[in-house]
Design an enzyme around this catalytic site. Structure first.
Site, PDB file in Angstrom:
ATOM      1  N   LYS A 286      13.912  11.563 -10.303  1.00 48.93           N
ATOM      2  CA  LYS A 286      14.256  11.652  -8.674  1.00 48.93           C
ATOM      3  C   LYS A 286      15.692  11.487  -8.311  1.00 48.93           C
ATOM      4  O   LYS A 286      16.304  10.559  -8.776  1.00 48.93           O
ATOM      5  CB  LYS A 286      13.213  10.512  -7.838  1.00 48.93           C
ATOM      6  CG  LYS A 286      13.318  10.733  -6.527  1.00 48.93           C
ATOM      7  CD  LYS A 286      12.267   9.561  -5.860  1.00 48.93           C
ATOM      8  CE  LYS A 286      12.449   9.581  -4.124  1.00 48.93           C
ATOM      9  NZ  LYS A 286      11.652   8.575  -3.704  1.00 48.93           N
TER      10      LYS A 286
ATOM     11  N   SER B 298       8.622  10.525  -0.369  1.00 48.58           N
ATOM     12  CA  SER B 298       9.874  11.132  -0.531  1.00 48.58           C
ATOM     13  C   SER B 298       9.907  11.747  -1.843  1.00 48.58           C
ATOM     14  O   SER B 298      11.096  12.463  -1.974  1.00 48.58           O
ATOM     15  CB  SER B 298      10.875  10.207  -0.222  1.00 48.58           C
ATOM     16  OG  SER B 298      10.864   8.843  -1.012  1.00 48.58           O
TER      17      SER B 298
ATOM     18  N   SER C  73       5.715   6.868  -0.807  1.00 49.41           N
ATOM     19  CA  SER C  73       6.603   7.756  -1.495  1.00 49.41           C
ATOM     20  C   SER C  73       6.056   8.468  -2.750  1.00 49.41           C
ATOM     21  O   SER C  73       6.830   9.482  -3.095  1.00 49.41           O
ATOM     22  CB  SER C  73       8.238   7.693  -1.201  1.00 49.41           C
ATOM     23  OG  SER C  73       8.545   7.386   0.073  1.00 49.41           O
TER      24      SER C  73
END
Length: 473
Positions: free
Chosen positions: A81, A156, A180
């Site tokens: 990420k 996210s 997330s």
């Protein structure tokens, strides 16, 4: 026969060990897959394909040698990420304000990946500062759901989930302060694991925030366990990191006699019928497997969570974001500014802790009588792609709801941070979008949630790779 990009991480590593597949051959297949789907999906930010191929060639030497023992993830690509720091690499966290930021060193999670032999071939996209439950930004654009391009991938850690569903990585990392990891896993039909607080170390101040977690996303439960086992364990830089390191191994999937509570809506959430139906069907599957399953009257009001969340974010997360954009507000995404403004009159931290205490008391009363809780991850299958839900409502049965505070049931289990949670696929809605459910365990009973998840995966297998679909659906 499965194509190479469809193989699970565990299958890939076994093929490497058996010399049936080379790390270079596999990585080249992933690169080809990315070239075929990325224009539509937009899951990746920066990619390191040439550098990754060099690392894959080194891994080939290890597997061909009879004197060298491969490390646990030797030669396996893992997408990271674009929030985690990788030394010498750009980390943008989805923001124009960080588009030139070069990390000085690897953070602990990345250190462990590299030490285990993993190859970081790509960064996965996130909304700005990982704020929202959907994934888009001025810097990187909109990330779209591989199952239906009209829909979002969740946030996210949306790029991580989308890359898994699209077949451009076998494993990916995520972070979770309100869902997330779990929301993107739900939207994209993959597995997301929020460990109990302290399982996977973080640098301060994140490691001192009990809402904040790092964890794996994968296409299978065993793969999620594989990556988790690489990442867990104490680190001297994180006072909250747990000793000794938990080892999940290969989850057995035996749920006979396990007591599982079920809630279709946590008493107050606007859960649509397709999601409720998935909960009921999954509860029936667990009963058939020998679990003791009972619907419970657990009630966690949206307003109670909002009190806890607004106070918590205002004191920590929003304070960081406000500091980052000060004097440069024009470069921030509109949703960032809107979210910050919504916290101007946030409750005090003391009021927020009182609300957290009430949430954990009610959950604790349930988990005192049951081994785990089954409930939705989201009230809807997914958001529409490209919509700013800080500015637009989510409309459910003709009623407007706050897209940040009234849709994601995942966030309930962040104040209850010691409870491990796995989201896994449980069906698809009529638009083809996956539906994910949460398995919530008692404090620190991560192994039990993995056992339940493994049992469900074996009983109702889900498709792992989504073919890119037309937007004309």
């Amino acid at each position: 026969m499965l194509e190479l990009h469809e193989l699970s991480a565990t299958e890939v590593l076994a093929a490497f060990e058996g010399r049936e597949l080379s790390p270079v051959e596999y990585l080249e297949a992933l690169i080809r897959r990315a070239e075929a789907v990325e224009a539509e999906i937009n899951a990746f930010g920066d990619t390191y394909f040439e550098e990754a191929l060099q690392a894959a060639r080194r891994a080939e030497v290890v597997y061909s040698s009879r004197s060298r023992v491969p490390r646990p993830l030797e030669g396996l690509p893992v997408a990271v990420k674009d929030e985690a720091e990788i030394g010498g690499k750009r980390t943008t966290n989805g923001s124009l304000l960080l588009q030139d930021h070069i990390a000085e060193a690897d953070e602990p999670m990345v250190e462990r990946l590299l030490a285990a032999g993993a190859i970081v071939h790509a960064r996965t996209l996130t909304p700005e500062f990982s704020i929202t439950f959907w994934t888009s930004s001025r810097l990187w654009g909109v990330t779209r759901n591989p199952w239906n391009l009209e829909y979002d991938v969740g946030g996210s850690s949306g790029g991580s989930a989308a890359a898994l569903a699209a077949g451009t990585t076998p494993l990916a990392t995520g972070s979770d302060i309100g869902g997330s990891i779990r929301v993107p896993a739900s939207c994209c039909g993959v597995v997301g694991y929020k460990p109990a607080y302290g399982r996977i170390p973080q640098l301060p101040p994140d490691g001192l925030d009990h809402w904040c977690h790092l964890g794996p996303l994968a296409r299978t439960v065993v793969d999620a366990a594989l990556l988790a086992d690489t990442l867990v364990g104490p680190d001297a830089r994180d006072h909250a990191s747990l000793r000794p390191a938990l080892r999940i191994g290969h989850p057995t999937g035996d749920v006979a006699g396990i007591r599982i509570a079920v809630s279709q809506d946590l008493g107050d959430w606007p859960v649509v019928e397709s999601v409720r139906s998935a909960v009921r069907t999954t509860a029936d599957v667990l009963r058939d497997l020998g679990a003791v399953v009972e619907e419970v009257p657990l009630r966690i009001e949206r307003s109670l969570l909002a009190t806890a969340g607004n106070a918590h974010y205002a004191a920590i997360f929003a304070a960081y974001v406000a500091e980052m954009i000060e004097g440069k507000e024009d470069l921030a995404n509109p949703y960032t500014r809107t979210w910050l403004a919504s916290l101007d009159d946030a409750p005090t931290l003391l009021q927020g802790l009182a609300a957290e205490g009430e949430i954990t008391r009610r959950l604790g009363d349930t988990l005192d009588r049951f081994d785990a809780l089954l409930c939705p991850t989201m009230a809807i299958p997914a958001y529409r792609a490209g919509v700013d839900y800080c500015a637009e409502p989510v409309v459910i049965d003709g009623v407007n709801y706050d897209g940040m505070r009234e849709v994601c049931l995942s966030e309930v289990f962040n104040p209850a941070g010691r409870c491990p949670v796995i989201t896994l696929p449980a069906g698809r809605d009529p638009a083809g979008v996956p539906i994910g459910l949460q398995i919530v365990g008692r404090s620190y009973e991560d192994l039990k949630v993995f056992a339940i998840a493994a049992a469900l995966e074996a009983a109702q297998p889900w498709p792992h790779i989504a073919p890119p679909r037309s937007r004309d659906i």
